[in-house]
Design an enzyme around this catalytic site. Structure first.
Site, PDB file in Angstrom:
ATOM      1  N   GLU A 183      -3.666  -4.936   3.793  1.00 14.37           N
ATOM      2  CA  GLU A 183      -3.848  -3.933   4.849  1.00 14.37           C
ATOM      3  C   GLU A 183      -4.858  -4.362   5.912  1.00 14.37           C
ATOM      4  OE1 GLU A 183      -4.548  -0.130   3.005  1.00 14.37           O
ATOM      5  OE2 GLU A 183      -2.437   0.076   2.501  1.00 14.37           O
ATOM      6  N   GLU A 333       3.226  -0.783  -2.074  1.00 11.15           N
ATOM      7  CA  GLU A 333       2.402   0.201  -2.783  1.00 11.15           C
ATOM      8  C   GLU A 333       2.947   1.590  -2.510  1.00 11.15           C
ATOM      9  OE1 GLU A 333      -1.698   0.113  -1.584  1.00 11.15           O
ATOM     10  OE2 GLU A 333      -1.874  -2.053  -1.850  1.00 11.15           O
TER      11      GLU A 333
HETATM   12  C1  GLA Z   1      -4.373   1.026   0.057  1.00 11.60           C
HETATM   13  C2  GLA Z   1      -4.830  -0.285  -0.531  1.00 11.60           C
HETATM   14  C3  GLA Z   1      -4.948  -0.252  -2.021  1.00 11.60           C
HETATM   15  C4  GLA Z   1      -5.517   1.059  -2.477  1.00 11.60           C
HETATM   16  C5  GLA Z   1      -4.681   2.186  -1.956  1.00 11.60           C
HETATM   17  C6  GLA Z   1      -5.127   3.540  -2.421  1.00 11.60           C
HETATM   18  O1  GLA Z   1      -3.025   1.106   0.173  1.00 11.60           O
HETATM   19  O2  GLA Z   1      -3.968  -1.332  -0.169  1.00 11.60           O
HETATM   20  O3  GLA Z   1      -5.764  -1.314  -2.414  1.00 11.60           O
HETATM   21  O4  GLA Z   1      -6.809   1.177  -1.991  1.00 11.60           O
HETATM   22  O5  GLA Z   1      -4.777   2.178  -0.574  1.00 11.60           O
HETATM   23  O6  GLA Z   1      -4.338   4.573  -1.870  1.00 11.60           O
END
Ligand code: GLA
Ligand code: GLA
Length: 692
Positions: A183, A333
């Site tokens: 991210e 995710e």
């Molecule tokens: C983001 C991050 C993860 C985690 C999630 C929690 O997507 O990539 O590492 O912190 O948020 O929602």
């Protein structure tokens, strides 16, 4: 022919069992038959952080993952200090064993490069790699993303660990791909970033005179004598040209940053391993279309922060991500229930975790991975949703996830090599979004919401919308809608005009064609370089503090927030709607016009119309382009998504509502998995249908 997931897992188990112990494996990996050929069509899995747990626990975890139906684990993305505990001293022994254990359990492995979490030894010895915020404050160790995106030294360290990983696992039969960083990311205002900014501008404009011209710096005595005078700013009362170029700059730096790691990975990795980076929804930090040119595949992290999904809006998120490369993507995710980063972290309702997984697949995801497997004993995210509780046993949502895994495996052979199809495309322009956000003129003119206001009725009616960049190839679409193409370049104008002349229908929404890509006004009235083709121009624009009535061929409704009066110039321009605004500027003026151009058509809609008017607009546009839904007459709570391949078509049906609805399937359609019984889809029900 693809084998079933179970058969595959067994086969992999056998392959893995025949392997020598983990430490001795490295040379053998290169020669060994890989599992790529038999990769499951749909990956299903979880982020697993074995470095946080004793090795004695790993087998239990992997057995439970198999029970959940998982065939994929994502490892190592934040494990820098475990892989390189001190500068230049690498320890991959634990990761060798974790990968071997995962492979033995039939898992595909995605490896994350750890650059989102630099270790303390690095930032302590080289504080110049730390991120500096816009107010000049340097970050400290203990969180993540606290590095400067422009730091050459940081790039070297990040590339070195990525290269070490790729050398070691780049030919591993179970490693199917690479996720760069996590991210990305906040920009930095450290001295290196400032220097990079000035270099970027010099490259973009060639010389300072050209920058002065494009930014129109005679205004407020902003004239620059040289590039060294130009401040690096993202906020505040700055020239809109500077503020938009800041976004071009962050796009360029982040793209370079990702490319640097992609290059070293590709130097060592099997070409069948993908390279991606997981992104965030509607992230405004950089142009995602541009950045994705340097990776093989898009992937993203889908969260419903308040636990109350708006399925159409979430579908738009997926479609945007699909559009980055105009190809299927991975959901890297998603939440098993809840997040932990909003004021009230409500959990999704029962069955909605399953619903969200299928929605992703319907929109083109070939993978659904949860975040995360088990909460760490401590750390910033102990409250986040996970598959296991603190005691290491399943939480209530586990069974729902396991059922989803079974169904995905049942549907995988049908969904293999299929892609979402659409006859209508919507253009999303990061430049336009940024330029409007820099000067909204009406606080409620949110370009993403404006985009969604048109996406919603189009998606519901057409049951498939592609979201693409303004410079995408539009040849395959019968209808192209650009809700607010505020920034329009000459090259884009030429492509759009060619699309219209070639028989397409281009629809422009309010604020289109006002600025060039330095955020300067076009000398023509809106839609600027497309005004000639439209045969009409925007006479004036108005921010509205109260709705104004609109009447015409779409029926009667209202415009709010924004209204533009359109003046037809060419004789063959047809007025589709007019404002009624007694005593006001808008009264009797055209709100929407259309013009036939050869076999094609161009339409301009100057007001932000209400939802029911936009529903009529969408119906008209789709009918006019002869775009039919996949399944007619379904209830608006039912999401219909079509994925199609060379010789097969699959429909994913999801009832996002709280009531059952009946569904009439076409002749020859057969359910492959899911809840459709007696022609009824229950509340939160899902069905995967094969069409003949
Ligand atoms: C983001 C991050 C993860 C985690 C999630 C929690 O997507 O990539 O590492 O912190 O948020 O929602
Ligand atoms: C003030 C300033 C002007 C201009 C106007 C805009 O009056 O003096 O330069 O910015 O506001 O309303």
């Amino acid at each position: 022919m693809r084998r079933s997931l179970t058969a595959l897992a067994i086969a992999l188990g056998l392959v893995a069992a025949a392997m020598p112990p983990a430490q001795a494996q490295t040379p053998g990996w290169h020669a060994r038959a890989t599992q790529f050929a038999n990769r499951p069509a749909l990956a299903f899995g979880v982020a697993w952080y074995p470095e946080q747990w004793p090795e004695a626990r790993w087998q239990t975890d992997l057995q439970l993952m198999q029970r959940a139906g998982f065939n994929t684990v994502r490892l190592a993305e934040f494990a820098w200090s475990a892989m390189e505990p001190e500068e230049g001293r690498f320890d991959f022994s634990w990761l060798d064993r974790a990968i071997a254990a995962a492979a033995q359990s039939g898992m595909m492995v995605v490896l994350g490069t750890p650059s989102a979490a630099p270790p303390a030894w690095l930032t302590q010895k080289y504080p110049d790699t730390l991120r500096v915020d816009e107010d000049g404050k340097r970050a400290a160790h203990g969180g993540r993303r606290h590095f400067s995106f422009a730091s050459a030294r940081y790039r070297q360290f990040a590339a070195r660990i990525a290269a070490e990983m790729a050398k070691r696992y780049g030919k591993h039969p179970s490693v199917v791909g690479w996720q760069i960083d996590n991210e990305i990311g906040p920009p930095s205002w450290d001295p290196e970033s400032v220097a990079a900014w000035r270099g970027f501008l010099e490259k973009r404009y060639g010389n300072i005179a050209e920058l002065n011209r494009r930014w129109a710096t005679q205004y407020w005595s902003q004239h620059y004598n040289n590039f060294d005078q130009i401040p690096l700013r993202a906020t505040g009362q700055h020239n809109p040209g500077l503020l938009l170029d800041f976004k071009h700059f962050t796009t360029a730096i982040w793209t370079d940053y990702v490319r640097a790691q992609a290059t070293v990975i590709r130097a060592h990795a099997d070409p069948r391993q993908f390279v991606t980076t997981n992104t965030m929804f509607w992230n405004a930090g950089f142009d995602h279309f541009a950045l994705h040119r340097v990776v093989d595949m898009a992937s993203w992290d889908n969260y419903i922060p308040n636990g109350r999904p708006d399925w159409v809006a979430n579908g738009a998120n997926h479609d945007l991500v699909r559009g980055y490369k105009q190809r299927n993507f991975w959901l890297m995710e998603t939440q098993p229930g809840r997040v932990d980063w909003v004021p009230v972290n409500r959990a999704l309702d029962p069955e909605q975790v399953r619903e969200m997984a299928w929605q992703a697949v319907g929109h083109g995801a070939d993978a659904v991975l949860y975040w995360q497997w088990r909460p760490a004993r401590n750390g910033q995210e102990t409250y986040h949703g996970a598959l296991l509780g603190s005691d290491g046993t399943p939480v209530p949502v586990f069974d729902e996830v396991a059922r989803t895994g079974k169904e995905l495996a049942q549907a995988a052979p049908l969904l293999a090599d299929t892609q979402p199809v659409a006859d209508v495309a919507m253009l999303f322009s990061y430049d336009s979004r940024w330029a409007i956000d820099i000067q909204r003129h009406h606080k409620d003119f949110d370009p993403v919401q404006q985009f969604l206001s048109l996406y919603r009725p189009l998606r519901i009616r057409a049951q498939g919308v592609h979201v693409v960049a303004p410079d995408a190839d539009l040849g395959g679409y019968r209808l192209v809608v650009a809700p607010s193409l505020h920034v329009l370049t000459e090259a884009q104008t030429d492509r759009l005009a060619a699309y219209v002349r070639g028989g397409g229908h281009l629809v422009l929404g309010p604020r289109s064609g006002m600025k060039d890509d330095a955020n300067a006004l076009w000398p023509e009235r809106q839609p600027g370089p497309l005004a000639d083709l439209l045969g009409a121009e925007v006479e004036q624009y108005y921010a509205l503090d109260a709705p104004v009535e609109v009447q015409g061929s779409y029926g009667t409704g209202r415009a709010s927030i924004w209204a533009e009066t359109i003046r037809p110039v060419a004789k063959d321009v047809e007025v589709l709607a007019r404002y009624t605004d007694p005593g006001g500027w808008l009264d009797g003026k055209a709100a929407a016009v259309t013009r036939r151009v050869g076999e094609g058509r161009i339409t301009y809609i100057g007001g932000w119309l209400d939802d029911s008017l936009l529903a009529t607009v969408a119906t008209r546009l789709l009918d006019g382009a002869d775009i039919r839904p996949v399944l007619p007459d379904v209830h608006p709570d039912i999401e219909v998504s079509l994925r199609s391949g060379a010789s097969k078509r699959a429909v994913i049906l999801i009832n996002h509502g709280a009531e059952p609805h009946s569904i009439a399937l076409p002749a020859g359609a057969s359910p492959v998995t899911g809840d459709l019984t007696g022609g009824t889809l229950p509340a939160h029900g899902v069905a995967v249908i094969e069409l003949r």
